[in-house]
Design an enzyme around this catalytic site. Structure first.
Site, PDB file in Angstrom:
ATOM      1  N   TRP A 378       0.829  -1.204   0.000  1.00 53.13           N
ATOM      2  CA  TRP A 378       0.000   0.000   0.000  1.00 53.13           C
ATOM      3  C   TRP A 378       0.867   1.259   0.000  1.00 53.13           C
ATOM      4  O   TRP A 378       0.361   2.357  -0.220  1.00 53.13           O
ATOM      5  CB  TRP A 378      -0.917   0.003   1.221  1.00 53.13           C
ATOM      6  CG  TRP A 378      -0.191   0.208   2.521  1.00 53.13           C
ATOM      7  CD1 TRP A 378       0.904  -0.473   2.988  1.00 53.13           C
ATOM      8  CD2 TRP A 378      -0.511   1.149   3.531  1.00 53.13           C
ATOM      9  NE1 TRP A 378       1.284  -0.014   4.223  1.00 53.13           N
ATOM     10  CE2 TRP A 378       0.434   0.972   4.584  1.00 53.13           C
ATOM     11  CE3 TRP A 378      -1.498   2.119   3.667  1.00 53.13           C
ATOM     12  CZ2 TRP A 378       0.410   1.750   5.741  1.00 53.13           C
ATOM     13  CZ3 TRP A 378      -1.522   2.878   4.832  1.00 53.13           C
ATOM     14  CH2 TRP A 378      -0.581   2.688   5.851  1.00 53.13           C
ATOM     15  N   ASP A 379       2.183   1.080   0.228  1.00 53.16           N
ATOM     16  CA  ASP A 379       3.110   2.212   0.186  1.00 53.16           C
ATOM     17  C   ASP A 379       2.897   3.054  -1.071  1.00 53.16           C
ATOM     18  O   ASP A 379       2.945   4.285  -1.041  1.00 53.16           O
ATOM     19  CB  ASP A 379       4.562   1.707   0.155  1.00 53.16           C
ATOM     20  CG  ASP A 379       4.920   0.819   1.326  1.00 53.16           C
ATOM     21  OD1 ASP A 379       4.013   0.188   1.891  1.00 53.16           O
ATOM     22  OD2 ASP A 379       6.109   0.736   1.654  1.00 53.16           O
ATOM     23  N   GLU A 508       0.922  -2.559  12.646  1.00 52.42           N
ATOM     24  CA  GLU A 508       1.095  -4.008  12.660  1.00 52.42           C
ATOM     25  C   GLU A 508       1.485  -4.553  14.027  1.00 52.42           C
ATOM     26  O   GLU A 508       1.764  -5.748  14.166  1.00 52.42           O
ATOM     27  CB  GLU A 508       2.121  -4.404  11.595  1.00 52.42           C
ATOM     28  CG  GLU A 508       1.615  -4.110  10.189  1.00 52.42           C
ATOM     29  CD  GLU A 508       2.701  -4.173   9.126  1.00 52.42           C
ATOM     30  OE1 GLU A 508       3.811  -4.666   9.450  1.00 52.42           O
ATOM     31  OE2 GLU A 508       2.448  -3.739   8.002  1.00 52.42           O
ATOM     32  N   LYS A 620       3.513   0.445  15.954  1.00 52.91           N
ATOM     33  CA  LYS A 620       4.662   0.414  15.051  1.00 52.91           C
ATOM     34  C   LYS A 620       4.707   1.689  14.228  1.00 52.91           C
ATOM     35  O   LYS A 620       5.772   2.220  13.927  1.00 52.91           O
ATOM     36  CB  LYS A 620       4.561  -0.802  14.131  1.00 52.91           C
ATOM     37  CG  LYS A 620       5.726  -0.962  13.160  1.00 52.91           C
ATOM     38  CD  LYS A 620       5.513  -2.148  12.226  1.00 52.91           C
ATOM     39  CE  LYS A 620       6.672  -2.286  11.247  1.00 52.91           C
ATOM     40  NZ  LYS A 620       6.407  -3.325  10.221  1.00 52.91           N
ATOM     41  N   GLN A 621       3.524   2.170  13.862  1.00 51.98           N
ATOM     42  CA  GLN A 621       3.442   3.352  13.000  1.00 51.98           C
ATOM     43  C   GLN A 621       2.094   4.021  13.195  1.00 51.98           C
ATOM     44  O   GLN A 621       1.179   3.452  13.782  1.00 51.98           O
ATOM     45  CB  GLN A 621       3.607   2.947  11.541  1.00 51.98           C
ATOM     46  CG  GLN A 621       2.524   2.026  11.021  1.00 51.98           C
ATOM     47  CD  GLN A 621       2.960   1.245   9.797  1.00 51.98           C
ATOM     48  OE1 GLN A 621       3.772   0.350   9.883  1.00 51.98           O
ATOM     49  NE2 GLN A 621       2.405   1.591   8.642  1.00 51.98           N
TER      50      GLN A 621
END
Length: 803
Positions: A378-379, A508, A620-621
């Site tokens: 998806w980046d 994640e 994580k993000q």
């Protein structure tokens, strides 16, 4: 920019606003530097390995999408698990040109170098190196090399070598090779894996079988060709090289080929002051199954064209292409030369990752390394496409077509997971799901909404309704069908909500949850846009609308269902804390002590079992904060600030995707110091190897995020539904920033200082914009100038006549 924000050793990497320059090699940073000095065009990529071969961390030449497949062995399999792994192949290496003077090999690790400079020129798209070497026999020789992967000739790389004896005469040998490193090791048949030991799921795996099966080796006095077929995927490749030499010195040459090695060996009796110039042109052609001999013929035709055009022409074409790229992509931050160099390096990586993808995807590492096995994530849609939409919309269209081509596989995958419509793969090369760990992979259903988001961003900003009618409608319909089927209705009457359970959001470190806020918000946007497009289908598709309805089985009742699902979408909110929970259970978990976690235990995914991480509130993000950015028009300013304040302290930033989003939102919610700090983190992600895996390739999404941090964070630009608005937040430390945008045929220049925002039409039609809530129209020759005050309600428009 002070030394505290510039982590680069400037004695080794001096500041040059248009080049990345290295003044001394360093064995301790080989892997990072090979990535930083890689050259590519989106189709073909060559790591910055030394021309003579050694020393190297990982030799690498990669072709976008050229991969091997393998059966995923699940120790405990279950229905619907991904079956086939896909890994990018290290294709035959044509960079190698070994050098011997007086029969002594040039090895950078032991050579007595009087001078060394390597530079990546971002205006010319050429990697150059110049060294002066004192040989063991005390003779002095200068060696200049260059390497270019062409932006205008997709399949082509051009390398040059100039050798001149500065003191003394000597026999010089250049052994120019094409070497199958994937199966044959390095040129000394030594393992290359030693420098990449240890567990790291971000790194590409290795094969136990021979990958490239020889199909062809051929040479004559000018050319040599190797051809292969990938053992399991059946993909084919041919690599063809041609050499020319110019020198007044006596010379001879021999050519040989074998299945894994082709060599052209020049032997020159070099005299002092008489240069030797060798030009090597290489063509790479690949296919999903075309016979190798046909690919070899294509390679010959590419080389024929190069011979006819000449290297000087190709270099000029490269320079012209980059002149056009920078005219639309450059972001100028005045008075910050070190920062400017880093910004341009990041933007240049976007060119190298996307320029000639030509309806192929953009891998997480582009074509600079094998990290993440060369997969598309998806980046692309969230971090790369927005940059392309506003700078090179034709490239955005091409990249989106690569996803659309995967629709048949996405439909099959949806059936496997018992939902209607289509479900795009979380990670893939060929369109099939390749994520073996479903909890942090396949469960990220939000990939569907991400693709639809990017598609509509392209349509809204470019105005390309033809693309929407021909390709986009089908994707929107099938993704909306998936959401309507995946979710379910809960409750009765006014309390009735539409919920989505058993999914994973961008974070994640929290998996398979109910009502992940990001997923629900993005799915709602997907459903709304799909329903709206169906409602306007006659306007969008014209005479083809009826055929589309028939082919897709569309009905007004189905579109109405999507409206209802979107309107009732459950958006979790906690009244006591005044924040949006990341999911239904997130706030009930124990908080992870992020500040108290020692650096040697980071990133968490390499040091803790997933079950440990999943029990805690730790990210994580950015997840909720990413939703605030992408769907910012559905959240209030107060909600954004409270959510940011809650989630920022528990976000580890273990993902390179996070810092850019945190920078953008910190700027928006009024935290300038944090915004600048996160921006620096993103800017130096690869240049300073902040995540410890730059050796595996450039973090392409992060480079796209650098553009977004500048334009949408500090520049304050938003484009919800194609409406262009500005709310600038230029850092106090910067005096001025300039950049350009493309919007529906208009080329727009934005010039920002701490006191003034100027919006000018470079060419194209008038454009209506909004600055801090007030509307203006920019016209050619009549720029909009807005005086910026600290208080948003004091923004004041100054007409052209005031200057």
């Amino acid at each position: 920019m002070g030394p505290d924000t510039d982590p680069i050793d400037r004695t080794r990497f001096p500041i040059d606003e248009w080049r990345l320059v290295e003044c001394a090699p360093d064995k301790s940073t080989l892997g990072r530097d090979e990535t930083l000095f890689a050259v590519g065009n989106g189709y073909l990529g060559m790591r910055g390995n030394p021309t003579e071969g050694r020393n190297a961390y990982t030799h690498g030449t990669f072709v976008n999408g050229f991969h091997e497949t393998w059966e995923i062995q699940h120790p405990e399999a279950a229905y619907g698990f991904a079956k086939t792994g896909q890994t990018i192949v290290n294709v035959p290496d044509a960079k190698l040109m070994k050098i011997y003077v007086d029969d002594e090999p040039l090895l950078l690790s032991t050579a007595d170098l009087q001078h060394y400079e390597r530079s990546l020129d971002m205006r010319e798209g050429i990697l150059r190196r110049e060294i002066v070497w004192t040989t063991p026999s005390r003779k002095k020789v200068r060696i200049r090399t260059s390497r270019m992967v062409s932006f205008t000739e997709r399949h082509l790389a051009v390398m040059t070598m100039e050798i001149e004896m500065l003191e003394g005469d000597a026999p010089v040998v250049v052994s120019s090779q094409i070497l199958n490193r994937q199966d044959g090791g390095d040129e000394y048949y030594a393992s290359e894996a030693a420098m990449g030991e240890g567990f790291d799921p971000r790194r590409s795996g290795t094969f136990e079988h021979r990958v490239l099966e020889p199909q062809l080796d051929w040479c004559n006095e000018r050319r040599m060709i190797l051809g292969y077929r990938a053992a399991t995927s059946g993909m084919t490749i041919a690599v063809a090289a041609e050499h020319t030499i110019e020198t007044d010195n006596p010379w001879t040459a021999i050519e040989t080929t074998e299945p894994d090695l082709a060599r052209k060996v020049f032997q020159v009796d070099a005299r002092q002051g008489q240069p030797i110039t060798i030009v090597k042109t290489v063509a790479y052609h690949t296919s999903r199954g075309v016979p190798v001999r046909e690919l070899a013929d294509r390679g010959r035709r590419t080389l024929d064209r190069v011979r006819r055009l000449g290297v000087a022409y190709l270099r000029e074409a490269q320079r012209r292409w980059l002149t056009g790229f920078w005219a639309d992509s450059d972001i100028v931050v005045e008075g910050e030369p070190g920062l400017q160099q880093a910004i341009r390096w990041n933007l240049f990586q976007l060119a190298q990752a996307t320029a000639r993808t030509d309806q192929m995807g953009v891998a997480a590492k582009g074509v600079t390394g094998s990290g993440y096995e060369g997969h598309y994530f998806w980046d692309t849609e969230i971090y790369v496409v927005p940059f392309l939409v506003h700078t090179h919309p034709e490239l955005a269209r091409s990249v989106l077509l690569a996803r659309i081509a995967m629709l048949p596989q996405a439909r099959r995958r949806a059936t496997e997971l018992a939902v209607k419509g289509a479900l795009f793969p979380w990670r893939t090369i060929n369109g099939e799901e390749a994520s073996a760990y479903y909890a942090a992979g396949t469960a990220q259903y939000h990939i569907n909404a991400d693709i639809s988001y990017a598609l509509m961003k392209y349509v809204d900003v470019s105005g390309d309704l033809d693309f929407l009618a021909r390709y986009g409608v089908e994707v929107l319909v099938e993704t909306a069908r998936m959401w309507a089927d995946l979710g379910f209705w809960r409750g009765e009457g006014e309390a009735r909500t539409f919920e989505i359970h058993g999914v994973t959001g961008p974070d994640e470190y929290t998996t398979v949850v109910n009502n992940n806020l990001f997923t629900n918000v993005m799915a709602r946007g997907n459903l709304v846009r799909a329903a709206d497009v169906v409602r306007r289908l006659d306007e969008i598709a014209g005479a083809e609308a009826a055929a589309l309805r028939t082919r897709l089985g569309l009905s007004e009742e189905e579109a109405q269902e999507w409206w209802e699902c979107a309107a009732a979408m459950y958006i979790p909110y906690d009244e006591s804390l005044g924040v949006h929970p990341q999911d239904d259970q997130f706030l009930s978990k124990e908080l992870w002590d992020v500040q108290g976690t020692p650096p040697e235990k980071r990133p968490l995914l390499l040091n803790y079992h997933p079950l440990v991480i999943y029990r805690f509130q730790v990210l994580k993000q950015a997840d909720v904060v990413l939703a605030l950015y992408l769907q910012g028009d559905v959240f209030t300013a107060e909600e954004k600030r409270r959510d940011f304040d809650y989630y920022d302290p528990i976000t580890t930033g273990d993902s390179s995707l996070s810092a850019v989003v945190q920078s953008i939102m910190a700027a928006e919610v009024g935290l300038p110091d944090q915004a600048l700090s996160y921006f620096h983190n993103a800017l130096w992600t690869d240049l300073d190897d902040l995540h410890g895996n730059t050796a595996d390739g450039v973090h392409v999404a992060s480079t796209g995020g650098v553009w977004a941090s500048l334009v949408q964070g500090f520049g304050g630009m938003r484009d919800f539904d194609g409406n262009i608005t500005f709310d600038p937040r230029l850092p106090r430390e910067w005096s001025r920033m300039r950049y350009r945008l493309k919007v529906r045929g208009s080329r727009v220049q934005v010039d920002l200082t701490g006191e003034m925002l100027e919006i000018s039409i470079v060419d194209g039609p008038d454009l209506e914009v909004s600055v801090r809530g007030k509307s203006y129209v920019a016209r050619a020759g009549e720029p909009v100038r807005v005086w910026l005050e600290d208080r948003l309600d004091e923004a004041m428009y100054l007409p052209e006549s005031a200057y």
